[in-house]
Design a protein around this motif. Sequence first.
Motif, PDB file in Angstrom:
ATOM      1  N   GLY A 138     -12.895  -2.252  -6.646  1.00 28.57           N
ATOM      2  CA  GLY A 138     -12.150  -2.079  -5.405  1.00 28.57           C
ATOM      3  C   GLY A 138     -13.072  -2.160  -4.204  1.00 28.57           C
ATOM      4  O   GLY A 138     -14.297  -2.058  -4.328  1.00 28.57           O
ATOM      5  N   GLU A 139     -12.490  -2.356  -3.042  1.00 29.87           N
ATOM      6  CA  GLU A 139     -13.256  -2.396  -1.807  1.00 29.87           C
ATOM      7  C   GLU A 139     -12.397  -1.911  -0.653  1.00 29.87           C
ATOM      8  O   GLU A 139     -11.172  -1.753  -0.784  1.00 29.87           O
ATOM      9  CB  GLU A 139     -13.769  -3.811  -1.529  1.00 29.87           C
ATOM     10  N   GLN A 199      -7.946   2.445   7.859  1.00 27.94           N
ATOM     11  CA  GLN A 199      -8.597   1.964   6.649  1.00 27.94           C
ATOM     12  C   GLN A 199      -7.731   0.895   5.980  1.00 27.94           C
ATOM     13  O   GLN A 199      -6.501   1.038   5.914  1.00 27.94           O
ATOM     14  CB  GLN A 199      -8.847   3.111   5.672  1.00 27.94           C
ATOM     15  N   ILE A 200      -8.400  -0.151   5.511  1.00 27.46           N
ATOM     16  CA  ILE A 200      -7.766  -1.206   4.722  1.00 27.46           C
ATOM     17  C   ILE A 200      -8.392  -1.123   3.336  1.00 27.46           C
ATOM     18  O   ILE A 200      -9.599  -1.353   3.180  1.00 27.46           O
ATOM     19  CB  ILE A 200      -7.991  -2.605   5.324  1.00 27.46           C
ATOM     20  N   VAL A 201      -7.586  -0.808   2.322  1.00 29.24           N
ATOM     21  CA  VAL A 201      -8.111  -0.510   0.994  1.00 29.24           C
ATOM     22  C   VAL A 201      -7.547  -1.473  -0.034  1.00 29.24           C
ATOM     23  O   VAL A 201      -6.324  -1.598  -0.183  1.00 29.24           O
ATOM     24  CB  VAL A 201      -7.760   0.942   0.586  1.00 29.24           C
ATOM     25  N   ASP A 202      -8.455  -2.177  -0.723  1.00 25.70           N
ATOM     26  CA  ASP A 202      -8.078  -2.979  -1.883  1.00 25.70           C
ATOM     27  C   ASP A 202      -8.174  -2.053  -3.089  1.00 25.70           C
ATOM     28  O   ASP A 202      -9.278  -1.736  -3.532  1.00 25.70           O
ATOM     29  CB  ASP A 202      -9.022  -4.168  -2.044  1.00 25.70           C
ATOM     30  N   PRO A 203      -7.058  -1.560  -3.632  1.00 24.55           N
ATOM     31  CA  PRO A 203      -7.086  -0.478  -4.619  1.00 24.55           C
ATOM     32  C   PRO A 203      -7.795  -0.852  -5.918  1.00 24.55           C
ATOM     33  O   PRO A 203      -7.838  -2.013  -6.326  1.00 24.55           O
ATOM     34  CB  PRO A 203      -5.604  -0.196  -4.877  1.00 24.55           C
ATOM     35  N   THR A 260      -2.762  -4.156  -1.490  1.00 27.34           N
ATOM     36  CA  THR A 260      -3.709  -3.689  -0.465  1.00 27.34           C
ATOM     37  C   THR A 260      -3.034  -2.658   0.434  1.00 27.34           C
ATOM     38  O   THR A 260      -1.943  -2.881   0.959  1.00 27.34           O
ATOM     39  CB  THR A 260      -4.209  -4.870   0.387  1.00 27.34           C
ATOM     40  N   ALA A 261      -3.687  -1.511   0.584  1.00 22.85           N
ATOM     41  CA  ALA A 261      -3.113  -0.399   1.340  1.00 22.85           C
ATOM     42  C   ALA A 261      -3.649  -0.378   2.769  1.00 22.85           C
ATOM     43  O   ALA A 261      -4.855  -0.523   2.994  1.00 22.85           O
ATOM     44  CB  ALA A 261      -3.431   0.928   0.652  1.00 22.85           C
TER      45      ALA A 261
END
Length: 372
Positions: free
Chosen positions: A327-328, A349-353, A360-361
Amino acid sequence: MTRCLEDCGVEVEGAVSQFYQGVASGGIEQRFRYGGQGDYELSFDCGRICDLDRWTLELGAEHRFADTVNLATGSVIPVAVAPSLPSPTTNHLALTKARFAYELHDNVEAFFGKIDALEENSNAFADGNGTERFFGSSFNFYTIAVRTVPFSTLAAGLHVMRDKERAFTLAVLNTADTATTVGISDLFANGAVIFTELRLPITVCGYRGHQAVGGSWSSATFTSLSQDGRVNCPDIPIATKSGSWALFWSADQYLWQDPCDGRRGWGLFAEAGISDGNPNPIEWTLSFGVGGNSPFRGRIDDRFGIGWYYVGISNEFSVLANLIDDGEGVELFYDIAMSETFRFAVNLQIVDPTLTGADTAVVPGFRGRIEF
């Protein structure tokens, strides 16, 4: 009253941080939640209080309240670490630090007692517990060492100082997290942890910076991936594994410093880590960014940060192969000094779970911090 206590050798500090964060899109659930943490410290100069020169005692207590959206993002990396500490399963006030220290030499300090391990990580722009700079775990401490180094536990060691900064740390810790217990009865019952870090100052074009390398090794026997407020790993059993290690590197470099106060400024930071990959589910990490005090005229007490991180999940955990993957994420924040005792931060925040199947959150949030 505060000045009177300081004259007697007693310092009192406290803060309450409140968060409002939500998953606006993506993740595994779209929701917003309110949560927070209280952090309180007492420091005693034993030389001034009872003629025990060179001795100090530091006490620290924490509690969390309400809820977070950490699990809703689908990532093992919490988007707000502070509201999950000292333990994500309790709201009770916990004594997380009872640290005795003795100054062996002007630049050498020995310590023992219960320590807060987050305080052992030092970076000019990316360290802490998520209440003053970045919200998320990846930009506050060595996430690669979470498996081996408990958040709060009994320990003993020494610090070598240089220019009033920690240059070298060597410590032996208990393997069990005892943030909510005394911990003496469990001391070394499941082995011990050795932690060390070397952090040296460097100067580039007249601006201060640091390079740090370190590692941790635990002799504990691991039988499960247990929940930890600093990392959201699935709580499931694993094959018994003895011993675990992690290595890490960290750097910070000022690009501008206030000529009147060298502690103020902004610059670059970076961190990388690698582990055994079993029993540590996180095999490697990488992060970098820019942060520090605001470059805007008249807003020098404001803080800002922009950072990117990547977390590599070990392929040793076949039982998790269809559940989690690498993840990133990216985090941006701006923290406004509204007054001497109140700060307000805006965060995105942009989160690649790491949870496979989750989208992507996008996670906006706010933080208010009252200091007293």
